[in-house]
Scaffold this motif. Sequence first.
Motif, short mmCIF file in Angstrom:
data_model
loop_
_atom_site.label_atom_id
_atom_site.label_comp_id
_atom_site.label_asym_id
_atom_site.label_seq_id
_atom_site.Cartn_x
_atom_site.Cartn_y
_atom_site.Cartn_z
N LEU A 1 0.84 -1.20 0.00
CA LEU A 1 0.00 0.00 0.00
C LEU A 1 0.87 1.25 0.00
O LEU A 1 2.02 1.22 0.46
N PRO A 2 0.34 2.38 -0.49
CA PRO A 2 1.09 3.64 -0.38
C PRO A 2 1.42 3.91 1.08
O PRO A 2 0.64 3.60 1.98
N ALA A 3 2.58 4.49 1.33
CA ALA A 3 3.05 4.70 2.71
C ALA A 3 2.02 5.41 3.56
O ALA A 3 1.82 5.06 4.72
N GLU A 4 1.34 6.40 2.97
CA GLU A 4 0.38 7.19 3.75
C GLU A 4 -0.87 6.40 4.13
O GLU A 4 -1.67 6.84 4.96
N GLU A 5 -1.06 5.21 3.53
CA GLU A 5 -2.22 4.38 3.83
C GLU A 5 -1.90 3.22 4.78
O GLU A 5 -2.79 2.51 5.22
N ARG A 6 -0.63 3.05 5.10
CA ARG A 6 -0.26 1.98 6.02
C ARG A 6 -0.56 2.42 7.46
O ARG A 6 -0.20 3.54 7.85
N PRO A 7 -1.20 1.58 8.25
CA PRO A 7 -1.61 1.98 9.60
C PRO A 7 -0.48 2.55 10.46
O PRO A 7 -0.64 3.59 11.10
N ARG A 8 0.68 1.88 10.48
CA ARG A 8 1.76 2.36 11.35
C ARG A 8 2.27 3.72 10.91
O ARG A 8 2.44 4.63 11.73
N GLY B 1 -1.21 10.62 14.05
CA GLY B 1 -1.73 10.33 15.38
C GLY B 1 -2.77 9.22 15.33
O GLY B 1 -3.42 9.00 14.30
N SER B 2 -2.97 8.54 16.45
CA SER B 2 -3.87 7.38 16.49
C SER B 2 -5.32 7.74 16.22
O SER B 2 -6.10 6.90 15.74
N ALA B 3 -5.73 8.98 16.51
CA ALA B 3 -7.12 9.39 16.30
C ALA B 3 -7.52 9.34 14.84
O ALA B 3 -8.72 9.28 14.52
N PHE B 4 -6.56 9.34 13.93
CA PHE B 4 -6.86 9.36 12.50
C PHE B 4 -7.00 7.95 11.92
O PHE B 4 -7.30 7.80 10.75
N LEU B 5 -6.79 6.94 12.74
CA LEU B 5 -6.92 5.57 12.26
C LEU B 5 -8.31 5.03 12.54
O LEU B 5 -8.94 5.35 13.55
N SER B 6 -8.79 4.19 11.63
CA SER B 6 -10.06 3.50 11.85
C SER B 6 -9.86 2.44 12.93
O SER B 6 -8.74 2.07 13.28
N THR B 7 -10.97 1.93 13.45
CA THR B 7 -10.88 0.86 14.45
C THR B 7 -10.17 -0.35 13.88
O THR B 7 -9.35 -0.99 14.55
N LYS C 1 0.67 5.92 9.13
CA LYS C 1 -0.39 6.91 9.33
C LYS C 1 -0.44 7.36 10.80
O LYS C 1 -0.59 8.54 11.09
N LEU C 2 -0.31 6.40 11.71
CA LEU C 2 -0.33 6.74 13.14
C LEU C 2 0.85 7.64 13.50
O LEU C 2 0.69 8.64 14.21
N LEU C 3 2.03 7.29 13.00
CA LEU C 3 3.22 8.09 13.34
C LEU C 3 3.14 9.49 12.76
O LEU C 3 3.62 10.45 13.36
N LYS C 4 2.52 9.61 11.61
CA LYS C 4 2.45 10.92 10.95
C LYS C 4 1.30 11.78 11.46
O LYS C 4 1.45 12.98 11.70
N GLU D 1 -7.90 -0.40 11.54
CA GLU D 1 -6.47 -0.11 11.41
C GLU D 1 -5.76 -0.20 12.75
O GLU D 1 -4.64 -0.70 12.84
N LEU D 2 -6.40 0.29 13.81
CA LEU D 2 -5.80 0.18 15.15
C LEU D 2 -5.66 -1.28 15.56
O LEU D 2 -4.63 -1.69 16.10
N LEU D 3 -6.70 -2.06 15.29
CA LEU D 3 -6.66 -3.48 15.62
C LEU D 3 -5.61 -4.20 14.79
O LEU D 3 -4.93 -5.12 15.26
N ALA D 4 -5.41 -3.75 13.55
CA ALA D 4 -4.40 -4.35 12.68
C ALA D 4 -3.00 -4.15 13.24
O ALA D 4 -2.13 -5.03 13.11
N LEU D 5 -2.77 -3.02 13.89
CA LEU D 5 -1.46 -2.78 14.50
C LEU D 5 -1.22 -3.73 15.67
O LEU D 5 -0.08 -4.06 15.99
#
Length: 231
Positions: free
Chosen positions: A13-20, A27-33, A22-25, A35-39
């Motif tokens: 996936l494009p870097a900006e779409e990868r959960p980790r 914050g966790s609030a921008f991830l779907s449930t 996305k979170l680092l860039k 995506e958070l569970l995937a981490l």
Amino acid sequence: MDGLQTNFTIKELPAEERPREKLLKKGSAFLSTAELLALVIRTGNRERTAVELAQDLLNFYGGLEGLQDLSCEELQVINGIGTAKAAQINAVIELSRRIAALKNQKKDLVSNPIQAAELLAGEMRFLKQEVLRVILLDVKNKVIAVPEISRGGLSSSIVHPREVFKEAIRRSSAALILVHNHPSGDPTPSADDISITKKLVKTGKIIGIEVMDHIIIAGDKYLSFKEKGLF
């Protein structure tokens, strides 16, 4: 000519779409449930990415609410969730539950039924068996602790005044509020609920620790014995 690829691995996936990332860039609030569970589960399998496996879990069990009381064995019903992933999910859910409990217990004052219900509703409204807890208060109605007293229903054979007041005495509590849940979703007190509450109120008067209220939590509803004039 080959068709467009639609089943990407997370690394593809494009870097900006990868959960980790996305979170680092962002914050966790921008991830779907999912995506958070995937981490938490970290990796997928040959057929499904970690995000897809996470979404499978959420879909099968009806969202986060459905996950919170599952055993590791139940989590493994989903193809791709093995022992390790199930243990990781279970551990994170328990940590989340404990963090929520700590935050609630640090609220300054509990002086009315709404505050008492809000203190424990988040962790007790979805329990599948009856649990009795006690909010221990100091002379200023500040929360000292919220110990669990019993599981499996309220009856004289399970709930004894000695067990209820033991922690209250040990922690020098000035007052306490009883809180238990009804998994049925109906907050109406049973005859045992009323009988035991009256016994505990009487005991509290004798030893000098006031039983301020008894709250029944049932789903999104609650009932206050004090408000209903039940003691």
